[in-house]
Motif scaffolding. Structure first.
Motif, PDB file in Angstrom:
ATOM      1  N   THR A  72       0.859  -1.186   0.000  1.00  0.00           N
ATOM      2  CA  THR A  72       0.000   0.000   0.000  1.00  0.00           C
ATOM      3  C   THR A  72       0.893   1.234   0.000  1.00  0.00           C
ATOM      4  N   GLY A  73       0.287   2.385  -0.241  1.00  0.00           N
ATOM      5  CA  GLY A  73       1.053   3.618  -0.200  1.00  0.00           C
ATOM      6  C   GLY A  73       1.664   3.871   1.167  1.00  0.00           C
ATOM      7  N   ALA A  74       0.901   3.565   2.222  1.00  0.00           N
ATOM      8  CA  ALA A  74       1.389   3.765   3.587  1.00  0.00           C
ATOM      9  C   ALA A  74       2.576   2.844   3.872  1.00  0.00           C
ATOM     10  N   GLU A  75       2.504   1.614   3.392  1.00  0.00           N
ATOM     11  CA  GLU A  75       3.607   0.681   3.598  1.00  0.00           C
ATOM     12  C   GLU A  75       4.856   1.152   2.861  1.00  0.00           C
ATOM     13  N   CYS A  76       4.664   1.658   1.652  1.00  0.00           N
ATOM     14  CA  CYS A  76       5.814   2.163   0.884  1.00  0.00           C
ATOM     15  C   CYS A  76       6.471   3.320   1.622  1.00  0.00           C
ATOM     16  N   ALA A  77       5.647   4.211   2.180  1.00  0.00           N
ATOM     17  CA  ALA A  77       6.193   5.351   2.916  1.00  0.00           C
ATOM     18  C   ALA A  77       6.976   4.889   4.136  1.00  0.00           C
ATOM     19  N   SER A  78       6.457   3.875   4.817  1.00  0.00           N
ATOM     20  CA  SER A  78       7.141   3.377   6.013  1.00  0.00           C
ATOM     21  C   SER A  78       8.466   2.702   5.668  1.00  0.00           C
ATOM     22  N   LEU A  79       8.583   2.218   4.431  1.00  0.00           N
ATOM     23  CA  LEU A  79       9.815   1.581   3.976  1.00  0.00           C
ATOM     24  C   LEU A  79      10.803   2.581   3.378  1.00  0.00           C
ATOM     25  N   GLY A  80      10.376   3.837   3.301  1.00  0.00           N
ATOM     26  CA  GLY A  80      11.249   4.862   2.754  1.00  0.00           C
ATOM     27  C   GLY A  80      11.326   4.883   1.248  1.00  0.00           C
ATOM     28  N   MET A  81      10.336   4.286   0.566  1.00  0.00           N
ATOM     29  CA  MET A  81      10.328   4.287  -0.895  1.00  0.00           C
ATOM     30  C   MET A  81       9.985   5.681  -1.403  1.00  0.00           C
ATOM     31  N   GLY A  82      10.761   6.179  -2.353  1.00  0.00           N
ATOM     32  CA  GLY A  82      10.465   7.462  -2.957  1.00  0.00           C
ATOM     33  C   GLY A  82       9.199   7.393  -3.796  1.00  0.00           C
ATOM     34  N   LEU A  83       8.626   8.556  -4.080  1.00  0.00           N
ATOM     35  CA  LEU A  83       7.365   8.589  -4.820  1.00  0.00           C
ATOM     36  C   LEU A  83       7.501   7.991  -6.213  1.00  0.00           C
ATOM     37  N   ALA A  84       8.687   8.096  -6.804  1.00  0.00           N
ATOM     38  CA  ALA A  84       8.892   7.588  -8.160  1.00  0.00           C
ATOM     39  C   ALA A  84       9.471   6.177  -8.181  1.00  0.00           C
ATOM     40  N   THR A  85       9.686   5.572  -7.007  1.00  0.00           N
ATOM     41  CA  THR A  85      10.233   4.220  -6.962  1.00  0.00           C
ATOM     42  C   THR A  85       9.209   3.223  -7.465  1.00  0.00           C
ATOM     43  N   LEU A  86       9.589   2.411  -8.442  1.00  0.00           N
ATOM     44  CA  LEU A  86       8.672   1.428  -9.021  1.00  0.00           C
ATOM     45  C   LEU A  86       8.567   0.189  -8.137  1.00  0.00           C
ATOM     46  N   ALA A  87       9.709  -0.340  -7.754  1.00  0.00           N
ATOM     47  CA  ALA A  87       9.767  -1.569  -6.964  1.00  0.00           C
ATOM     48  C   ALA A  87      11.202  -1.747  -6.497  1.00  0.00           C
ATOM     49  N   PHE A  88      11.409  -2.636  -5.532  1.00  0.00           N
ATOM     50  CA  PHE A  88      12.774  -2.966  -5.133  1.00  0.00           C
ATOM     51  C   PHE A  88      12.817  -4.385  -4.602  1.00  0.00           C
ATOM     52  N   SER A  89      13.970  -4.997  -4.706  1.00  0.00           N
ATOM     53  CA  SER A  89      14.147  -6.367  -4.239  1.00  0.00           C
ATOM     54  C   SER A  89      15.172  -6.401  -3.116  1.00  0.00           C
ATOM     55  N   VAL A  90      15.044  -7.423  -2.258  1.00  0.00           N
ATOM     56  CA  VAL A  90      15.950  -7.567  -1.113  1.00  0.00           C
ATOM     57  C   VAL A  90      16.472  -9.008  -1.079  1.00  0.00           C
ATOM     58  N   PRO A  91      17.428  -9.338  -1.963  1.00  0.00           N
ATOM     59  CA  PRO A  91      17.979 -10.701  -1.951  1.00  0.00           C
ATOM     60  C   PRO A  91      18.917 -10.915  -0.767  1.00  0.00           C
ATOM     61  N   ILE A  92      18.789 -12.055  -0.120  1.00  0.00           N
ATOM     62  CA  ILE A  92      19.652 -12.421   0.999  1.00  0.00           C
ATOM     63  C   ILE A  92      20.229 -13.801   0.709  1.00  0.00           C
TER      64      ILE A  92
END
Length: 206
Positions: A72-92
């Motif tokens: 959700t938009g709120a979740e993206c904000a809490s993760l620090g995603m910028g407004l123009a960020t499309l997606a991101f991955s976190v490989p471990i």
């Protein structure tokens, strides 16, 4: 990495909302399946994946699951995603280089723009392209300097831009996941191995 990579999809009840307003969960799921399968197609790679199905479990970096998640938009904000960020991955990865976790988080409407699928309008972001790119990161690929590559560091505009893997993408996936046996020619083994008596062998540098 251990193969096949098993992955899951959590639409987070975002299908039909925000940037996904025109799309059903089934249609979105189909696109993500295609995005994963593309990486298995080059004849020189052993990479394989399997879809584990839909899940309601939220992504967590240490649950040893690969989950594609529509935030959700709120979740993206809490993760620090910028407004123009499309997606991101976190490989471990573990200490042997095996993938142990690799969630991919998608923005609901990056920059206020909708996601497009089958067909993608010229004013939409191509979900298949972005998903394919982020999956590449999850399975170990870095950004490419080739502007034609799926793994190029920035998206090449709006509209239907996904055209499959290019040579740089194929070389990368085949170098990380070369076929173990059954090769016919050197090109079956990626750029760093040679085909010797039907097997891919690491090249020796004189």
């Amino acid at each position: 990495s251990d193969l096949p990579v098993r992955w899951f999809f959590n639409d987070n009840q975002m299908a039909g909302k925000d940037g996904y307003s025109k799309h059903t969960v089934n249609a979105l799921e189909t696109v993500l399946k295609e995005a994963w399968e593309v990486w298995s197609q080059p004849s020189c790679t052993s990479f394989r994946q399997v879809y584990g199905g839909r899940t309601k479990q939220a992504p967590y970096w240490r649950d040893q699951l690969v989950t594609l998640y529509f935030a959700t938009g709120a979740e993206c904000a809490s993760l620090g995603m910028g407004l123009a960020t499309l997606a991101f991955s976190v490989p471990i990865n573990d200490d042997k280089g095996n993938l142990r976790d690799g969630d991919i988080i998608f923005s609901p409407a990056p920059g206020g723009i909708s996601w497009g699928i089958n067909p993608v309008a010229n004013t939409e972001v191509d979900l298949l392209y972005v998903a394919n790119h982020e999956i590449g990161h999850t399975i170990g690929l870095a950004h490419s300097e080739k502007s034609t590559a799926v793994m190029f560091y920035q998206i090449q505009g709006m509209g239907p831009i996904f055209k499959g893997l290019f040579d740089d993408d194929k070389n990368a996936i085949c170098s990380i996941y070369p076929i173990k046996s059954g090769c016919v020619k050197d090109t079956d083994c990626g750029t760093c191995r040679s085909c010797v008596q039907g097997k891919c062998i690491a090249q020796t540098i004189p």
